[in-house]
Scaffold this motif. Sequence first.
Motif, short mmCIF file in Angstrom:
data_model
loop_
_atom_site.label_atom_id
_atom_site.label_comp_id
_atom_site.label_asym_id
_atom_site.label_seq_id
_atom_site.Cartn_x
_atom_site.Cartn_y
_atom_site.Cartn_z
N ALA A 114 0.81 -1.22 0.03
CA ALA A 114 0.01 -0.15 0.17
C ALA A 114 0.82 1.26 0.00
CB ALA A 114 -0.84 -0.11 1.25
N MET A 115 0.97 1.77 -1.13
CA MET A 115 1.88 2.91 -1.54
C MET A 115 1.22 4.35 -1.80
SD MET A 115 5.32 1.29 -3.14
CE MET A 115 4.48 1.02 -4.59
N THR A 116 0.28 3.99 -2.89
CA THR A 116 -0.24 5.24 -3.52
C THR A 116 -1.23 6.03 -2.55
OG1 THR A 116 0.02 3.89 -5.41
CG2 THR A 116 -1.56 6.01 -5.61
N GLU A 117 -1.11 7.15 -2.55
CA GLU A 117 -2.12 8.11 -1.83
C GLU A 117 -2.80 9.23 -3.06
OE1 GLU A 117 -0.33 9.93 1.55
OE2 GLU A 117 0.27 7.94 2.48
N ARG A 137 7.24 10.79 -2.70
CA ARG A 137 7.77 11.62 -1.63
C ARG A 137 6.63 12.70 -1.15
NH1 ARG A 137 12.38 14.25 -5.28
NH2 ARG A 137 10.30 14.25 -6.46
N ALA A 138 5.44 12.54 -1.86
CA ALA A 138 4.56 13.39 -1.45
C ALA A 138 3.60 12.65 -0.27
CB ALA A 138 3.58 13.73 -2.42
N THR A 139 3.80 11.55 -0.08
CA THR A 139 2.95 10.78 1.24
C THR A 139 2.97 11.51 2.26
OG1 THR A 139 3.93 8.74 0.43
CG2 THR A 139 3.22 8.77 2.42
N ILE A 140 1.58 11.56 2.83
CA ILE A 140 1.27 12.36 3.86
C ILE A 140 1.11 11.39 5.17
CG2 ILE A 140 0.69 14.59 3.03
CD1 ILE A 140 -2.16 13.58 3.03
N THR A 141 0.90 10.07 4.98
CA THR A 141 0.77 9.33 6.21
C THR A 141 1.75 9.40 7.03
OG1 THR A 141 -0.77 7.66 4.76
CG2 THR A 141 0.41 6.75 6.79
N THR A 142 1.43 9.48 8.61
CA THR A 142 2.54 9.58 9.34
C THR A 142 2.62 8.36 10.29
OG1 THR A 142 1.14 10.58 10.92
CG2 THR A 142 2.39 11.86 9.60
N ALA A 143 3.92 8.25 10.91
CA ALA A 143 4.20 6.90 11.63
C ALA A 143 5.00 7.70 13.21
CB ALA A 143 5.19 5.99 11.16
N HIS A 147 -4.03 7.43 4.93
CA HIS A 147 -4.89 6.96 4.04
C HIS A 147 -3.95 6.15 2.82
CE1 HIS A 147 -4.14 10.13 1.35
NE2 HIS A 147 -4.54 9.47 0.45
N LYS A 148 -4.51 5.25 2.08
CA LYS A 148 -3.92 4.88 1.06
C LYS A 148 -5.16 4.87 -0.15
CE LYS A 148 0.02 4.59 2.75
NZ LYS A 148 1.22 5.47 2.43
N TRP A 149 -4.86 5.31 -1.11
CA TRP A 149 -5.84 5.44 -2.26
C TRP A 149 -6.03 4.45 -3.11
CZ3 TRP A 149 -10.07 7.98 -3.43
CH2 TRP A 149 -10.33 8.32 -4.69
N PHE A 150 -5.08 3.49 -3.31
CA PHE A 150 -5.03 2.17 -3.98
C PHE A 150 -4.64 1.12 -2.99
CE2 PHE A 150 -5.51 4.68 -7.94
CZ PHE A 150 -6.28 4.01 -8.58
N PHE A 151 -5.18 0.29 -2.75
CA PHE A 151 -4.80 -0.92 -1.95
C PHE A 151 -5.01 -2.11 -2.38
CE2 PHE A 151 -4.50 -3.27 2.27
CZ PHE A 151 -3.33 -3.87 2.05
N SER A 168 -8.57 -1.36 -3.12
CA SER A 168 -9.84 -0.60 -2.02
C SER A 168 -9.03 0.45 -1.73
CB SER A 168 -9.85 -1.50 -0.82
OG SER A 168 -8.48 -1.72 -0.21
N GLU A 169 -9.85 1.49 -1.28
CA GLU A 169 -9.36 2.51 -0.53
C GLU A 169 -9.22 2.36 0.93
OE1 GLU A 169 -12.01 5.62 -1.94
OE2 GLU A 169 -11.60 5.07 -4.06
N ILE A 170 -8.35 2.87 1.57
CA ILE A 170 -8.10 2.30 2.88
C ILE A 170 -7.65 3.69 3.83
CG2 ILE A 170 -7.94 -0.04 2.89
CD1 ILE A 170 -4.84 0.34 3.32
#
Length: 566
Positions: free
Chosen positions: A197-200, A208-214, A232-236, A288-290
Amino acid sequence: MSTTMADAPEHISDAPGYATHEVLNQAGALTDYNAYADDVALVEATKVFGADWSDAHLRRTGAVVGSEKVQSLARQANRYLPELKTHDRFGHRVDLVEFHPAYHELMRLIFGSETHSFAWTHQGQPGAHVSRAVMSYLWNQGENGICCPMGMTFASIPALRHDPALLEEWSPHILKAAYDDRPIYAKEKAGVTVGMAMTEKQGGSDLRATITTARPATARRGTGAPYLLTGHKWFFSVPMSDIFLTLAQTEKGLSCFVATGWLPDGSRNRLKIQRLKDKCGNKSNASSEIEFHDLYATMLGDEGRGIRTIIEMAHVTRLDFAVGSSGLMRQALSQAIHHTSNRRAFQRSLVDLPLMRNVVADLAVESEALLWLSMRLAAALDREHAEREEGLLSRICTPMAKYWTCKQAPQFVVEALECHGGNGFIADHLMERLYREAPLNGIWEGTGNVICLDVLRSMRREPETVDAFLAEVRLARGADARLDAFTDALVRRLANISELEPMARRVIEMMAFALQGSLLVRYSTPAISDAFCATRLDGDWGRAFGTLPNGLDTQAIVDRARIRTT
Ligand SMILES: Cc1cc2nc3c(=O)[nH]c(=O)nc-3n(C[C@H](O)[C@H](O)[C@H](O)COP(=O)(O)OP(=O)(O)OC[C@H]3O[C@@H](n4cnc5c(N)ncnc54)[C@H](O)[C@@H]3O)c2cc1C
């Protein structure tokens, strides 16, 4: 005066099935053949690249893929689509996807055939990756929707190598030759699937534009430490994955994480499936979107180096997409040859009409060229650690093969579909499914432009990759003057790599042609290599398939591509 059924003459109701005509001149289905053993070029490539020791295994897989059973399961799995079930009937949130039994049966078959694991369980044996690539080539002729989970499960091993402890923990489960559809913790299952699950929403190519945080879940930091992810992930795809890799930002930058779908206590990990994508193709597979709500995950690889970690997975999946699209085209070709050989028009089989023969022969040349290209790169993966040149070749040519093979697939399938006339356009026909599937491999794991830029990046960073590529092409030097002239023209274009970006597609296309030409001259028959060199290299070719010049042995080309039962 109106007529009612009561007025109908008695003999009408006696007519068997109200027959008005005999069903004539329909080609019927290509079925119950061996997709491996009955494919001459595939068997030859397997031998050339040292994988014929797995012949018996490949024959078994080929028989399953070519069976009526698999075709029927694939039809059902694409007609009765996966459904999202967010809650159970008592109102508990469950986040499950329900599939038709045909999909589960196909998953059992592909995972049971070891297509996800064979290269790793036979690691060190020359040709292991080629064997596995042949299996993937075969299954992409069976059902593409199951090849996505298979391919990601296969590709997870190189990424996990970034942390030996995580590799040791998960690889025994990943390598099991079984599929288990129960929604339970991965370690309790007979077999597992792995997702990615990478694409947002805001960017898929530019990760590098990923905004999910850990954030750290404990005082520990870095690889192997537990984290909680929000975003979130836009494609999973494969939201029922037992394990998946994902990306999130920490204070040191974008990092890679491994998570399980369910936690050891049996509960769903903290992810919510928002909805399933309603896709153009690849319908049997759920995408899915998750959202992650403090998803529990473990950091994999160096903190802040997430792209470098996950790219190991992408490198291998890219090979699988080159192999997969080649397999998809092989199926389209097999169908086209079967149909045109078993349907007649103007007193002849379609395939014997000169213009149709040209179309089918041109497709056959293309299919074989893509086969050799894909399998050569599977061979490079086999040897990449032992031989430096093979590693360099794999780096530069795997994305090149992904680009070119995926680019060819849609137009190839359209032409093969047209060979079927109207029947090819009807839902329930395999061709319709291939048509909707054909563009997909060109999108995920890097779209065309992104892949081309990746090839250029390798050339700039490691100019030896270009030398390794040219050395491989020049193994056929002197065998065909058209290939030599084409290679010389390519070398001139490659002279100034820093200026190539706007022309990247053109140059990479030329690289694919040069390598394909070299492989065909060395390994295929004169009829095929002659047709390839005359058209793709010497330019006597139009802008659609079916534009081979006169004087080529199209009969020999079609006969070689014919599945033996056709
Ligand atoms: C059916 C399906 C399933 C998927 N499953 C998954 C999954 O399981 N996991 C997952 O992480 N992702 C998945 N994806 C997402 C897929 O990987 C992305 O869609 C893909 O990487 C492209 O990202 P994007 O959609 O954000 O497009 P963008 O990045 O916005 O790209 C749009 C266009 O711009 C071009 N472009 C971008 N950058 C450049 C550049 N520098 N120069 C020139 N052109 C450029 C691209 O080539 C593309 O043509 C799936 C996609 C599909 C269709």
